[in-house]
Design an enzyme around this catalytic site. Structure first.
Site, short mmCIF file in Angstrom:
data_model
loop_
_atom_site.label_atom_id
_atom_site.label_comp_id
_atom_site.label_asym_id
_atom_site.label_seq_id
_atom_site.Cartn_x
_atom_site.Cartn_y
_atom_site.Cartn_z
N HIS A 123 -3.27 -13.04 -6.78
CA HIS A 123 -4.34 -12.53 -7.65
C HIS A 123 -5.15 -13.68 -8.23
O HIS A 123 -4.60 -14.72 -8.59
CB HIS A 123 -3.72 -11.69 -8.78
N SER A 324 4.04 0.60 0.14
CA SER A 324 2.78 0.28 -0.52
C SER A 324 1.85 1.50 -0.51
O SER A 324 1.88 2.30 0.42
CB SER A 324 2.10 -0.89 0.19
#
Lengths: 383, 383
Positions: A123, A324
């Site tokens: 991130h 996911s």
């Protein structure tokens, strides 16, 4: 100087803002924020100037706090992350970035001369945190599907064998939902004879998915992490960004200071702290329970698989990682990116099938993507 | 694993928490948080997963934001702090600590080898921030009434003339409401021939007092500061800690990065950001207007003066600084500290006459302090 508004104008502006949100909620597919929550019975708490200043586990002179609720939330997360309750500590944060900063701050205090290793798919906040904390770092390549490239990590560790290593382990990358191979990372540390190391897990989204699946990847304290950041406004859902951070208690003393002013310990990054978000998290956790979350996440997987099938039916490639809810496909037109609030990075786009995303919505969305592709192909062939 | 609660039990627990807050609000005298606000008409915004991720002045793919409201709040604060709108930038923070961290982060990026000078009366968060940012620092003594000791500052600057100086200027200290002498600080920098310097103002509480008084001390951009942090949950009032930070635009580029994922610039410290608090601040600012705040602050001074008179009538020493709502007196018994949620530090205690503190409340409180003192004297004389 600024003037007071006519009360009608004030309320009108608020109404139009509400209308804007209500409309845009209909096309909210690209970000990992659950829009399905109902905290209306908690709104009356907002009548008070609440503040969780200080350590949630130390009593404070500031009585208008929800430390007891915050502690219960932390205890639930200790269970979920397989943390030893007597050896870990944590608090409710303002979001994933603060949790990542906390973990890396601790890591730097323990290993001041360390190098931070983080992958190209980590991130963007980690870049900023490293700059803010003033730590040396090096970027590890990522594999095409988003996991950290362990060969590259091995090579980098080999080049820096005399330095402590701080590893940011992605438990669900931002763009592709990939989970870095924690066992492989630990093996690489061993193989390169790195004696002083620290592993921080960025589990913003997947930290509230993996506890509820049958075949979780390695990710928890039991698997060898030293701290973890999990978002609250992602899978749990909250109108205010929030999250939790957990770390080993013995490491906290490196940064804690007693503060008489609030009659507490200053163990967190902020001073004054949001006392409402912990109640939102607590409420949703207690309302659904473990089994409720299991069901909710199974439904998210179902919708993810449904959207992949839909994409394929239109001849469009789309995929997701095991465990996911991030469905990856090729970047569409800017018009659709804006319309469906899609997250994009270069040629990659994704939708995230959070609990508020229905199959009906997916049907409309994938149709538009298919038409978009057709239009683009026509344009190309007419050239 | 954690179980779901019976819905009745859930609501019962919430009711008892509400009751606890309502009771403790009655004795909330020691902290600078205004408890007088009514944001009920804004609660429906909490039905949505709002998020002000990214730069408030750059449009984002995440549509569920209140960036336009946040910008209006920042513009009002630019007026209040006498900032040039074309040369400053800012955002809404999670509270004063984040604003202080932001200011010092910028300062360190501009002057990596600087020393931070801050006084013994500076808020405890600055200690932590300096540790977090990994900057060299030195503490300046404070005078008995709380202001930075300029003689000591001069001496310290003289000893470090070759290093850039970052000064934390307290605009209202935490315990005594003292305002550091900004003109004196600037003179000290000049006198010691410090060529590279940066002044950050921590104006958590007084940043929303000084714009509304006739004889403000030096504190604003016009007076020479480079950045400022002001709390929103203090004088404005908010159920969630919040605030604003303002800094010079040219300095922001040192830390900004483009983030395609959210289609915005990453210029703030957090990633996901609270989008509700800016609306609370906006609403209160627009509801009261400049004149409304002027009136409100005049009332706070009246109550502060009333409480000093009351204390004196009982033969107890109490005082406040000019333009401060912090009334300082001698530390009472632990029982009263807890009962009235007083903030204490060593032998010093204070109450802060925020808008929710009424004269009636002051009458009961000072009576109890006087009785407490009498009891203590009796105990001493019976020894």
């Amino acid at each position: 100087m600024f003037k007071s508004y006519n009360p009608y104008k004030l309320e009108d502006k608020m109404k139009s803002l509400h209308h804007f949100f209500s409309e845009n909620m209909e096309s909210f597919l690209g970000y990992p924020c659950n829009g399905k929550f109902d905290y209306r019975s908690l709104y009356p708490f907002l009548d008070y100037p609440l503040n969780n200043v200080g350590d949630p586990f130390v009593s404070s002179n500031f009585a208008l706090n929800t430390h007891n609720i915050e502690r219960e939330v932390i205890e639930i997360f200790q269970d979920l992350t397989k943390a030893d309750k007597s050896e870990t500590w944590g608090y409710c944060t303002n979001g994933g970035t603060e949790g990542n900063m906390y973990g890396l701050f601790l890591a730097r205090e323990i290993h001041p001369n360390a190098i931070v290793y983080y992958s190209d798919e980590t991130h963007y906040s980690v870049n900023k945190i490293i700059k803010c904390l003033n730590i040396k770092s090096t970027r590890v390549k990522a594999l095409p599907k988003g996991e950290m490239d362990l060969n590259h990590l091995n090579q980098l560790l080999y080049d820096n064998q005399n330095k402590p290593a701080i590893i940011v382990c992605n438990v669900g990358t931002t763009m592709k939902g990939a989970i870095d191979d924690l066992k492989g990372i630990r093996n690489a540390l061993k193989k390169n004879n790195i004696k002083r190391s620290y592993i921080h897990a960025d589990a913003a989204l997947s930290g509230m998915i993996l506890p509820f699946v049958k075949d979780p990847q390695s990710w928890s304290f039991a698997d060898g992490i030293d701290s973890i950041s999990i978002s609250g406004h992602k899978m749990i859902g909250s109108p205010i960004p929030c999250g939790i951070v957990l770390a080993k208690s013995e490491n906290i003393d490196h940064i804690s200071q007693e503060v008489e002013y609030v009659g507490s310990k200053d163990t967190t990054i902020p001073g004054s702290r949001n006392a409402i978000s912990p109640v939102f998290l607590w409420y949703q956790l207690k309302k659904l329970g473990f089994i409720g979350f299991q069901r909710m996440i199974k439904k998210c997987f179902d919708v993810a698989d449904f959207s992949i099938k839909m994409f394929k039916a239109y001849g469009i490639e789309a995929w997701r990682h095991n465990n996911s809810v991030t469905v990856v496909f090729k970047r569409p037109s800017d018009y659709l990116i804006k319309k469906w609030q899609l997250a994009v990075n270069g040629e990659t786009a994704h939708i995230i099938t959070m609990p508020h995303v229905t199959k009906r919505k997916i049907v409309s969305f994938v149709k538009e993507i298919a038409e978009d592709k057709k239009r683009a192909l026509k344009q190309v062939s007419s050239l």
